[in-house]
Write an enzyme that holds these catalytic residues in place. Structure first.
Site, PDB file in Angstrom:
ATOM      1  N   LYS A  92      46.526  56.357  30.513  1.00  0.00           N
ATOM      2  CA  LYS A  92      45.573  55.287  30.172  1.00  0.00           C
ATOM      3  C   LYS A  92      44.563  55.819  29.191  1.00  0.00           C
ATOM      4  CE  LYS A  92      43.786  51.230  30.555  1.00  0.00           C
ATOM      5  NZ  LYS A  92      43.974  51.152  29.086  1.00  0.00           N
ATOM      6  N   LYS A 116      37.823  62.110  32.591  1.00  0.00           N
ATOM      7  CA  LYS A 116      37.038  60.877  32.713  1.00  0.00           C
ATOM      8  C   LYS A 116      37.714  59.931  33.701  1.00  0.00           C
ATOM      9  CE  LYS A 116      36.077  58.950  28.747  1.00  0.00           C
ATOM     10  NZ  LYS A 116      36.122  58.097  27.524  1.00  0.00           N
ATOM     11  N   LYS A 128      45.870  59.053  24.926  1.00  0.00           N
ATOM     12  CA  LYS A 128      45.123  58.516  23.798  1.00  0.00           C
ATOM     13  C   LYS A 128      46.064  58.369  22.621  1.00  0.00           C
ATOM     14  CE  LYS A 128      40.860  57.391  22.806  1.00  0.00           C
ATOM     15  NZ  LYS A 128      39.781  56.940  23.698  1.00  0.00           N
ATOM     16  N   ASP A 168      39.589  51.500  20.890  1.00  0.00           N
ATOM     17  CA  ASP A 168      38.647  52.605  20.639  1.00  0.00           C
ATOM     18  C   ASP A 168      38.113  52.311  19.228  1.00  0.00           C
ATOM     19  OD1 ASP A 168      37.859  55.435  21.869  1.00  0.00           O
ATOM     20  OD2 ASP A 168      38.146  55.797  19.742  1.00  0.00           O
ATOM     21  N   SER A 383      38.843  48.666  32.352  1.00  0.00           N
ATOM     22  CA  SER A 383      40.255  48.492  31.991  1.00  0.00           C
ATOM     23  C   SER A 383      41.121  48.550  33.250  1.00  0.00           C
ATOM     24  CB  SER A 383      40.711  49.595  31.033  1.00  0.00           C
ATOM     25  OG  SER A 383      40.343  49.307  29.708  1.00  0.00           O
TER      26      SER A 383
HETATM   27  P1  NDP Z   1      33.744  50.766  16.814  1.00  0.00           P
HETATM   28  O1  NDP Z   1      34.793  50.936  15.802  1.00  0.00           O
HETATM   29  O2  NDP Z   1      33.506  49.432  17.407  1.00  0.00           O
HETATM   30  O3  NDP Z   1      32.345  51.273  16.227  1.00  0.00           O
HETATM   31  C1  NDP Z   1      32.150  52.574  15.790  1.00  0.00           C
HETATM   32  C2  NDP Z   1      30.720  52.659  15.259  1.00  0.00           C
HETATM   33  O4  NDP Z   1      30.371  53.999  14.995  1.00  0.00           O
HETATM   34  C3  NDP Z   1      30.556  51.909  13.952  1.00  0.00           C
HETATM   35  O5  NDP Z   1      29.253  51.410  13.869  1.00  0.00           O
HETATM   36  C4  NDP Z   1      30.797  53.016  12.935  1.00  0.00           C
HETATM   37  O6  NDP Z   1      30.234  52.789  11.659  1.00  0.00           O
HETATM   38  C5  NDP Z   1      30.045  54.117  13.614  1.00  0.00           C
HETATM   39  N1  NDP Z   1      30.439  55.395  13.081  1.00  0.00           N
HETATM   40  C6  NDP Z   1      31.664  55.917  13.035  1.00  0.00           C
HETATM   41  N2  NDP Z   1      31.622  57.100  12.437  1.00  0.00           N
HETATM   42  C7  NDP Z   1      30.319  57.319  12.147  1.00  0.00           C
HETATM   43  C8  NDP Z   1      29.594  58.375  11.543  1.00  0.00           C
HETATM   44  N3  NDP Z   1      30.248  59.469  11.109  1.00  0.00           N
HETATM   45  N4  NDP Z   1      28.253  58.276  11.415  1.00  0.00           N
HETATM   46  C9  NDP Z   1      27.604  57.176  11.824  1.00  0.00           C
HETATM   47  N5  NDP Z   1      28.239  56.138  12.396  1.00  0.00           N
HETATM   48  C10 NDP Z   1      29.554  56.226  12.547  1.00  0.00           C
HETATM   49  O7  NDP Z   1      34.050  51.827  17.939  1.00  0.00           O
HETATM   50  P2  NDP Z   1      33.546  51.882  19.459  1.00  0.00           P
HETATM   51  O8  NDP Z   1      32.164  51.354  19.547  1.00  0.00           O
HETATM   52  O9  NDP Z   1      34.595  51.312  20.308  1.00  0.00           O
HETATM   53  O10 NDP Z   1      33.552  53.461  19.717  1.00  0.00           O
HETATM   54  C11 NDP Z   1      32.427  54.291  19.468  1.00  0.00           C
HETATM   55  C12 NDP Z   1      32.567  55.585  20.245  1.00  0.00           C
HETATM   56  O11 NDP Z   1      32.657  55.287  21.641  1.00  0.00           O
HETATM   57  C13 NDP Z   1      33.799  56.427  19.926  1.00  0.00           C
HETATM   58  O12 NDP Z   1      33.469  57.790  20.101  1.00  0.00           O
HETATM   59  C14 NDP Z   1      34.781  56.014  21.024  1.00  0.00           C
HETATM   60  O13 NDP Z   1      35.748  57.015  21.262  1.00  0.00           O
HETATM   61  C15 NDP Z   1      33.827  55.885  22.196  1.00  0.00           C
HETATM   62  N6  NDP Z   1      34.296  55.070  23.321  1.00  0.00           N
HETATM   63  C16 NDP Z   1      34.728  53.784  23.148  1.00  0.00           C
HETATM   64  C17 NDP Z   1      35.133  53.045  24.240  1.00  0.00           C
HETATM   65  C18 NDP Z   1      35.531  51.614  24.118  1.00  0.00           C
HETATM   66  O14 NDP Z   1      35.782  50.995  25.149  1.00  0.00           O
HETATM   67  N7  NDP Z   1      35.585  51.034  22.933  1.00  0.00           N
HETATM   68  C19 NDP Z   1      35.162  53.626  25.583  1.00  0.00           C
HETATM   69  C20 NDP Z   1      34.601  54.947  25.674  1.00  0.00           C
HETATM   70  C21 NDP Z   1      34.213  55.634  24.568  1.00  0.00           C
HETATM   71  P3  NDP Z   1      31.203  52.302  10.449  1.00  0.00           P
HETATM   72  O15 NDP Z   1      31.437  50.850  10.729  1.00  0.00           O
HETATM   73  O16 NDP Z   1      30.379  52.552   9.250  1.00  0.00           O
HETATM   74  O17 NDP Z   1      32.455  53.125  10.486  1.00  0.00           O
HETATM   75  O1  2IT Z   2      37.457  56.507  25.391  1.00  0.00           O
HETATM   76  C1  2IT Z   2      37.718  55.599  26.207  1.00  0.00           C
HETATM   77  O2  2IT Z   2      37.509  55.731  27.407  1.00  0.00           O
HETATM   78  C2  2IT Z   2      38.252  54.329  25.685  1.00  0.00           C
HETATM   79  N1  2IT Z   2      38.387  54.177  24.478  1.00  0.00           N
HETATM   80  C3  2IT Z   2      38.652  53.241  26.624  1.00  0.00           C
HETATM   81  C4  2IT Z   2      40.023  53.489  27.176  1.00  0.00           C
HETATM   82  C5  2IT Z   2      40.621  52.373  27.992  1.00  0.00           C
HETATM   83  O3  2IT Z   2      41.797  52.529  28.345  1.00  0.00           O
HETATM   84  O4  2IT Z   2      39.956  51.383  28.283  1.00  0.00           O
END
Ligand code: NDP
Ligand code: 2IT
Length: 451
Positions: A92, A116, A128, A168, A383
């Protein structure tokens, strides 16, 4: 932190065996540094080479993704799925679409996911995936064709009891829709539980969209509560403006705090009155715009370009910092700026956003530091709740699901605290999360034998 002398050679072998994958090395190092006291208490893990086995993915899939762009030209990307560990349940973990993605990115994320997911207490293994596809500037049709081609290869490796991807970075509800559509078409099965983060009208769970950001803030609230404090009245800085950041901002405001800054890869906005989350969501989710657009439409807000001022967001004085953008975005220097600015609590919404030097600086300064594996686990936990609803063909209310998420984050916080106490590092959530996550997976691996 120093690594136990019995573990050091295991780490050296990981580095030798996975050359150039620096983020993977970093993620492994952080976990292995916490495990010395665990091996002393549990000789069975050393006898069975559990640490060596946990660092080696069960399966790694790399594939070609050909597709046509809107001009009719052929484009080729590289797709990945790393099926890391299935001791606790089906693999997952999310899919990341970003031009920087390579095998080392997917392996670091998959490795973190194993612990996690263990920490959530739910029946999910770790994996992943993703691709080096850049969705920026691509039309909706191009994104759809890419997702269809990606799934045309990936579908054979998936299944609700086998491997269950989600979103992600760069993969949200729109992409999950196209991926699910293609899976359904190829397999001729409406197998809802094969992907999570689906739209709420076709098998998705309420609260999954909000879950990572909300969960990160619930975790920060638990850390504050452990110090006799709360989020109410706190000044908060959040990096990023994607899925995780937006709902972290929303939940901080619901708990009475004020988010004064957020960012994207072009720069940061500072809005001293507090971010107007309705406006920001409209710009980001509906218009697919940038934070600079927000600054233009909001009186009193200022945009600072990244090229001019790369780390400006961490220089703002605040009580709480929530890095929600990407890996290694908080350096040792940024951590010192935050400490200098009065920050007391850091909860990682992103995966591995703080460098080892940054983590060291926070821990040395006595900051409550919640690592991503604990603080952002609300996304994958919800999830797992989506999978549960799909399996029983049920649908829970928003309020009920949010309450479940709140309880899960409270339990994760408690597991981290207990493990940190038991293994000699009271108050250290990094050790707590690594040890508690590891123990759950390692015990299952022992029980399942040499597989
Ligand atoms: P999104 O694609 O929705 O958003 C990513 C955000 O981070 C955007 O605003 C992007 O800006 C910004 N970003 C990316 N790279 C950089 C950088 N180098 N400097 C500044 N800003 C940056 O992704 P998520 O919100 O889903 O994911 C964000 C983080 O959270 C990741 O590390 C992901 O692995 C983690 N995560 C996500 C989960 C989920 O359920 N979605 C669960 C757990 C963790 P720009 O648009 O300019 O690229
Ligand atoms: O980093 C993470 O935990 C995620 N992007 C969410 C993974 C999931 O299966 O919901």
């Amino acid at each position: 932190m120093a690594m136990d002398e019995k573990i050091e050679p295991i780490y050296d072998e990981v580095v030798r065996h996975n050359p150039g994958e620096v983020e993977f090395h970093q993620a492994v190092r952080e976990v292995l540094e916490s495990l010395g006291p665990v091996l002393s208490k549990h000789p069975e893990f050393a006898e069975r080479k559990i640490i060596e086995r946990i660092c080696e993915p069960e399966r790694q899939i790399i594939f070609r993704v050909p597709w046509h762009d809107d001009r009719g030209e052929v484009q080729i990307n590289r797709g990945f799925r790393v099926e890391f560990n299935s001791a606790l349940g089906p693999y997952k973990g999310g899919l990341r679409f970003h031009p920087s993605v390579y095998l080392g990115t997917v392996k670091f994320l998959g490795f973190e996911q194993v612990f996690k997911n263990g920490l959530t207490g739910m029946p999910i293994g770790g994996g992943k995936g993703g691709a080096d596809f850049d969705p920026k500037g691509r039309s909706t049709n191009e994104v759809m064709r890419f997702c269809q081609s990606f799934m045309t290869e990936l579908y054979r490796h998936l299944g609700e009891y086998t491997d269950v991807p989600a979103g992600d970075t760069g993969v949200g509800a729109r992409e999950i829709g196209y991926l699910f559509g293609q899976y359904k078409r190829i397999t001729n099965r409406y197998e809802s539980g094969v992907l999570t983060g689906k739209g709420v009208d076709w098998g998705g769970a309420l609260v999954r969209t909000e879950a990572t950001g909300y969960g990160t803030v619930f975790f920060a609230e638990e850390m504050l509560r452990a110090r006799g404090d709360s989020m109410d009245g706190k000044s908060v800085v959040v990096s990023g403006s994607g899925n995780v950041a937006l709902y972290a901002i929303e939940q901080v405001h619901q708990l009475g705090g004020r988010v004064i800054a957020c960012s994207d890869s072009n720069g940061a906005i500072h809005d001293p009155q507090g971010i107007d989350i309705e406006l920001l969501r409209e710009i980001k989710e509906i218009e697919r715009g940038r934070v600079s657009d927000y600054a233009q439409r909001r009186a009193g807000a200022r945009f600072r370009e990244r090229t001019v001022d790369p780390n400006s967001i961490w220089e703002l004085p605040c009580d709480v910092a929530l890095p929600c953008a990407t890996q290694n975005e908080v350096t040792g220097r940024d951590a010192k700026s935050l400490i200098h600015g009065g920050c007391q609590v850091v909860a990682e919404g992103a995966n591995m956003p703080t460098t080892p030097e940054g983590i060291r600086a926070f821990l040395d300064a006595g900051i409550a530091f919640g690592p991503g594996k604990a603080a952002n686990a609300g996304g994958v936990a919800t999830s797992a709740l989506e999978m549960q609803q799909n399996a029983s063909r049920d649908r829970w209310t928003f309020a009920y699901t949010e309450e479940r998420l709140r309880g899960i984050m409270r339990d994760i916080h408690a597991r981290c605290e207990t493990a940190a106490d038991e293994y000699g590092s009271p108050g250290n959530y990094v050790v707590g999360a690594n040890v508690a996550g590891f123990l759950r997976v390692a015990n299952a691996m022992v029980a399942l034998g040499l597989v």
